[in-house]
Design a protein around this motif. Structure first.
Motif, PDB file in Angstrom:
ATOM      1  N   ILE A 138      -1.169  -9.179  10.250  1.00  0.00           N
ATOM      2  CA  ILE A 138      -1.169  -7.720  10.138  1.00  0.00           C
ATOM      3  C   ILE A 138      -1.442  -7.360   8.685  1.00  0.00           C
ATOM      4  O   ILE A 138      -0.690  -7.755   7.789  1.00  0.00           O
ATOM      5  CB  ILE A 138       0.168  -7.127  10.608  1.00  0.00           C
ATOM      6  N   VAL A 139      -2.522  -6.637   8.454  1.00  0.00           N
ATOM      7  CA  VAL A 139      -2.921  -6.263   7.097  1.00  0.00           C
ATOM      8  C   VAL A 139      -2.433  -4.855   6.790  1.00  0.00           C
ATOM      9  O   VAL A 139      -2.688  -3.914   7.564  1.00  0.00           O
ATOM     10  CB  VAL A 139      -4.448  -6.352   6.930  1.00  0.00           C
ATOM     11  N   LEU A 140      -1.733  -4.703   5.667  1.00  0.00           N
ATOM     12  CA  LEU A 140      -1.172  -3.420   5.255  1.00  0.00           C
ATOM     13  C   LEU A 140      -1.851  -2.974   3.962  1.00  0.00           C
ATOM     14  O   LEU A 140      -1.986  -3.767   3.023  1.00  0.00           O
ATOM     15  CB  LEU A 140       0.337  -3.550   5.022  1.00  0.00           C
ATOM     16  N   LEU A 141      -2.261  -1.726   3.905  1.00  0.00           N
ATOM     17  CA  LEU A 141      -2.942  -1.186   2.734  1.00  0.00           C
ATOM     18  C   LEU A 141      -1.985  -0.305   1.933  1.00  0.00           C
ATOM     19  O   LEU A 141      -1.517   0.725   2.435  1.00  0.00           O
ATOM     20  CB  LEU A 141      -4.157  -0.364   3.164  1.00  0.00           C
ATOM     21  N   HIS A 142      -1.701  -0.730   0.716  1.00  0.00           N
ATOM     22  CA  HIS A 142      -0.840   0.062  -0.173  1.00  0.00           C
ATOM     23  C   HIS A 142      -1.729   0.972  -1.012  1.00  0.00           C
ATOM     24  O   HIS A 142      -2.329   0.548  -1.996  1.00  0.00           O
ATOM     25  CB  HIS A 142      -0.019  -0.862  -1.079  1.00  0.00           C
ATOM     26  N   THR A 143      -1.842   2.228  -0.581  1.00  0.00           N
ATOM     27  CA  THR A 143      -2.674   3.193  -1.302  1.00  0.00           C
ATOM     28  C   THR A 143      -1.855   4.029  -2.283  1.00  0.00           C
ATOM     29  O   THR A 143      -2.433   4.700  -3.143  1.00  0.00           O
ATOM     30  CB  THR A 143      -3.378   4.145  -0.326  1.00  0.00           C
ATOM     31  N   GLY A 144      -0.553   4.039  -2.139  1.00  0.00           N
ATOM     32  CA  GLY A 144       0.313   4.879  -2.957  1.00  0.00           C
ATOM     33  C   GLY A 144       0.519   6.265  -2.387  1.00  0.00           C
ATOM     34  O   GLY A 144       1.279   7.069  -2.943  1.00  0.00           O
ATOM     35  N   ALA A 145      -0.126   6.561  -1.252  1.00  0.00           N
ATOM     36  CA  ALA A 145      -0.050   7.911  -0.688  1.00  0.00           C
ATOM     37  C   ALA A 145       1.344   8.266  -0.210  1.00  0.00           C
ATOM     38  O   ALA A 145       1.694   9.454  -0.140  1.00  0.00           O
ATOM     39  CB  ALA A 145      -1.032   8.048   0.468  1.00  0.00           C
ATOM     40  N   SER A 146       2.171   7.284   0.123  1.00  0.00           N
ATOM     41  CA  SER A 146       3.507   7.594   0.642  1.00  0.00           C
ATOM     42  C   SER A 146       4.359   8.328  -0.387  1.00  0.00           C
ATOM     43  O   SER A 146       5.374   8.933  -0.029  1.00  0.00           O
ATOM     44  CB  SER A 146       4.216   6.319   1.100  1.00  0.00           C
ATOM     45  N   GLY A 178      -2.719  -1.616   8.896  1.00  0.00           N
ATOM     46  CA  GLY A 178      -1.793  -0.535   8.575  1.00  0.00           C
ATOM     47  C   GLY A 178      -2.088   0.090   7.222  1.00  0.00           C
ATOM     48  O   GLY A 178      -2.707  -0.529   6.347  1.00  0.00           O
ATOM     49  N   THR A 179      -1.638   1.326   7.045  1.00  0.00           N
ATOM     50  CA  THR A 179      -1.794   2.028   5.772  1.00  0.00           C
ATOM     51  C   THR A 179      -0.586   2.926   5.526  1.00  0.00           C
ATOM     52  O   THR A 179       0.018   3.432   6.481  1.00  0.00           O
ATOM     53  CB  THR A 179      -3.088   2.868   5.756  1.00  0.00           C
ATOM     54  N   ASP A 180      -0.279   3.132   4.259  1.00  0.00           N
ATOM     55  CA  ASP A 180       0.797   4.073   3.928  1.00  0.00           C
ATOM     56  C   ASP A 180       0.269   5.498   3.803  1.00  0.00           C
ATOM     57  O   ASP A 180       1.008   6.408   3.441  1.00  0.00           O
ATOM     58  CB  ASP A 180       1.514   3.652   2.641  1.00  0.00           C
ATOM     59  N   ALA A 181      -1.003   5.695   4.127  1.00  0.00           N
ATOM     60  CA  ALA A 181      -1.619   7.012   4.054  1.00  0.00           C
ATOM     61  C   ALA A 181      -1.562   7.715   5.410  1.00  0.00           C
ATOM     62  O   ALA A 181      -1.189   7.133   6.425  1.00  0.00           O
ATOM     63  CB  ALA A 181      -3.070   6.893   3.584  1.00  0.00           C
ATOM     64  N   PHE A 182      -1.981   8.966   5.408  1.00  0.00           N
ATOM     65  CA  PHE A 182      -2.035   9.759   6.632  1.00  0.00           C
ATOM     66  C   PHE A 182      -3.022   9.170   7.633  1.00  0.00           C
ATOM     67  O   PHE A 182      -2.824   9.252   8.852  1.00  0.00           O
ATOM     68  CB  PHE A 182      -2.427  11.197   6.274  1.00  0.00           C
ATOM     69  N   SER A 183      -4.093   8.561   7.132  1.00  0.00           N
ATOM     70  CA  SER A 183      -5.152   8.059   8.004  1.00  0.00           C
ATOM     71  C   SER A 183      -5.742   6.790   7.425  1.00  0.00           C
ATOM     72  O   SER A 183      -5.740   6.585   6.199  1.00  0.00           O
ATOM     73  CB  SER A 183      -6.251   9.121   8.158  1.00  0.00           C
ATOM     74  N   GLN A 218      -4.346   0.594  14.616  1.00  0.00           N
ATOM     75  CA  GLN A 218      -3.970   1.018  13.268  1.00  0.00           C
ATOM     76  C   GLN A 218      -2.491   1.385  13.248  1.00  0.00           C
ATOM     77  O   GLN A 218      -1.972   1.924  14.226  1.00  0.00           O
ATOM     78  CB  GLN A 218      -4.772   2.243  12.840  1.00  0.00           C
ATOM     79  N   ILE A 219      -1.837   1.094  12.145  1.00  0.00           N
ATOM     80  CA  ILE A 219      -0.516   1.674  11.869  1.00  0.00           C
ATOM     81  C   ILE A 219      -0.731   2.668  10.737  1.00  0.00           C
ATOM     82  O   ILE A 219      -1.198   2.295   9.661  1.00  0.00           O
ATOM     83  CB  ILE A 219       0.526   0.646  11.400  1.00  0.00           C
ATOM     84  N   GLU A 220      -0.417   3.908  10.978  1.00  0.00           N
ATOM     85  CA  GLU A 220      -0.591   4.923   9.947  1.00  0.00           C
ATOM     86  C   GLU A 220       0.766   5.464   9.504  1.00  0.00           C
ATOM     87  O   GLU A 220       1.748   5.418  10.222  1.00  0.00           O
ATOM     88  CB  GLU A 220      -1.468   6.064  10.473  1.00  0.00           C
ATOM     89  N   ARG A 221       0.789   5.944   8.261  1.00  0.00           N
ATOM     90  CA  ARG A 221       1.950   6.626   7.676  1.00  0.00           C
ATOM     91  C   ARG A 221       3.110   5.659   7.453  1.00  0.00           C
ATOM     92  O   ARG A 221       4.277   5.985   7.706  1.00  0.00           O
ATOM     93  CB  ARG A 221       2.338   7.838   8.536  1.00  0.00           C
ATOM     94  N   LEU A 222       2.798   4.467   6.958  1.00  0.00           N
ATOM     95  CA  LEU A 222       3.826   3.520   6.543  1.00  0.00           C
ATOM     96  C   LEU A 222       4.465   3.990   5.239  1.00  0.00           C
ATOM     97  O   LEU A 222       4.041   4.981   4.638  1.00  0.00           O
ATOM     98  CB  LEU A 222       3.209   2.129   6.354  1.00  0.00           C
ATOM     99  N   ALA A 223       5.460   3.266   4.785  1.00  0.00           N
ATOM    100  CA  ALA A 223       6.149   3.604   3.536  1.00  0.00           C
ATOM    101  C   ALA A 223       6.695   2.329   2.909  1.00  0.00           C
ATOM    102  O   ALA A 223       6.745   1.263   3.545  1.00  0.00           O
ATOM    103  CB  ALA A 223       7.290   4.591   3.801  1.00  0.00           C
ATOM    104  N   ASN A 224       7.070   2.425   1.646  1.00  0.00           N
ATOM    105  CA  ASN A 224       7.777   1.350   0.928  1.00  0.00           C
ATOM    106  C   ASN A 224       6.974   0.059   0.809  1.00  0.00           C
ATOM    107  O   ASN A 224       7.565  -1.015   0.618  1.00  0.00           O
ATOM    108  CB  ASN A 224       9.120   1.038   1.597  1.00  0.00           C
ATOM    109  N   LEU A 225       5.669   0.131   0.885  1.00  0.00           N
ATOM    110  CA  LEU A 225       4.893  -1.105   0.750  1.00  0.00           C
ATOM    111  C   LEU A 225       5.033  -1.708  -0.646  1.00  0.00           C
ATOM    112  O   LEU A 225       4.864  -2.921  -0.814  1.00  0.00           O
ATOM    113  CB  LEU A 225       3.424  -0.838   1.073  1.00  0.00           C
ATOM    114  N   ASP A 226       5.365  -0.870  -1.631  1.00  0.00           N
ATOM    115  CA  ASP A 226       5.578  -1.402  -2.973  1.00  0.00           C
ATOM    116  C   ASP A 226       6.880  -2.181  -3.092  1.00  0.00           C
ATOM    117  O   ASP A 226       7.119  -2.857  -4.101  1.00  0.00           O
ATOM    118  CB  ASP A 226       5.553  -0.275  -4.006  1.00  0.00           C
ATOM    119  N   ALA A 227       7.733  -2.120  -2.056  1.00  0.00           N
ATOM    120  CA  ALA A 227       8.984  -2.876  -2.071  1.00  0.00           C
ATOM    121  C   ALA A 227       8.805  -4.319  -1.603  1.00  0.00           C
ATOM    122  O   ALA A 227       9.719  -5.137  -1.740  1.00  0.00           O
ATOM    123  CB  ALA A 227      10.029  -2.186  -1.189  1.00  0.00           C
TER     124      ALA A 227
END
Length: 263
Positions: A138-146, A178-183, A218-227
């Motif tokens: 599972i690939v998660l994109l840390h965009t900082g949008a959260s 997945g992404t921490d962004a809206f889309s 897709q997983i959208e609107r993730l959070a805390n990926l920087d953790a």
């Protein structure tokens, strides 16, 4: 084993294009509601005053879309066409659960201007972390949008993937992105501006529309990926709520980190 919450909340006080309506019945109001329901549906008379403190149970009524908060998009969300299978794309309740518990990889795409990220940028990130996603990961994109969740900026200030980047991940055997962004696509404002300037339909939601020819979620609107303590070496669980015939389902996404393992 440490559990890291990767989910953003459903909060009626947040700005949402489709606002959340959250009505709370207190335990006292729940007692009245229960009494009325018992009389209407079962023909039973039971007074709230017969309960201790005249209270029963609280009750929440929530109006929201299945794309509010952290959620998994099903293939049926991308359109009615599925060139990869007969019978059309699958809904969220039809997908195999083993897609949603797997090793995770987080890619750092933060610090970029709103727009799209292409396959070459993903390859540079693979080289930086010294890991290329493997089949089933599972690939998660840390965009900082959260960092902007709950505000209007959350819907306009982030990066998404272009079609080539999505196909690169799918070619590697990834089934959930997945992404921490809206889309997973770029912001609507960015997409429409580029389309008006170029007239090129390929810039219109390429990440989502790739799902019409390739089955993935897709997983959208993730959070805390920087953790997350490292780019890989952890597991992700993101089982979607089983909503029959739906194009998405909410998830309480979490990461399982084994701190005893060397990083």
């Amino acid at each position: 084993m440490r559990i890291i919450d990767l989910s953003s909340p459903v909060d009626a006080s947040f700005f949402e294009p489709d606002p959340v309506v959250h009505e709370i019945l207190t335990p006292a109001q729940g007692a009245v509601h229960m009494s009325e329901e018992m009389r209407e549906h079962f023909g039973l008379d039971f007074s709230p005053d017969e309960l201790p403190d005249a209270e029963f149970l609280s009750l929440d009524r929530i109006t929201l879309t299945s794309h509010t908060g952290t959620h998994v998009d099903a293939p049926s969300h991308y359109g009615t066409r599925a060139s990869y299978r007969e019978g059309g794309p699958r809904h969220i309740d039809e997908l195999p659960l083993d897609w949603f518990y797997a090793p995770g990889v987080v890619l750092d795409l933060s610090g970029r201007e709103p727009g799209t990220v292409g396959s070459d940028e993903l390859k540079r990130e693979f080289a930086r972390i010294e890991h290329t996603p493997e089949p089933g990961e599972i690939v998660l994109l840390h965009t900082g949008a959260s960092g902007w969740v709950g505000t209007r900026r959350y819907f306009t200030d982030f990066v998404g993937l272009d079609g080539g980047a999505v196909h690169l991940l799918l070619d590697l055997g990834v089934r959930v992105i997945g992404t921490d962004a809206f889309s997973l696509d770029a912001p609507f404002t960015n997409i429409i501006q580029r389309y008006r300037e170029s007239g090129d339909r390929s810039v219109l939601w390429p990440a989502h529309f790739a799902g019409r020819d390739r089955e993935y979620c897709q997983i959208e609107r993730l959070a805390n990926l920087d953790a997350l303590p490292a780019p890989y070496g952890f597991h992700v669980a993101c089982f979607p709520v089983r909503i029959t015939g739906a194009g998405a389902g909410w998830t309480r996404a979490v990461a399982f980190v084994d701190d005893s393992r060397p990083s």
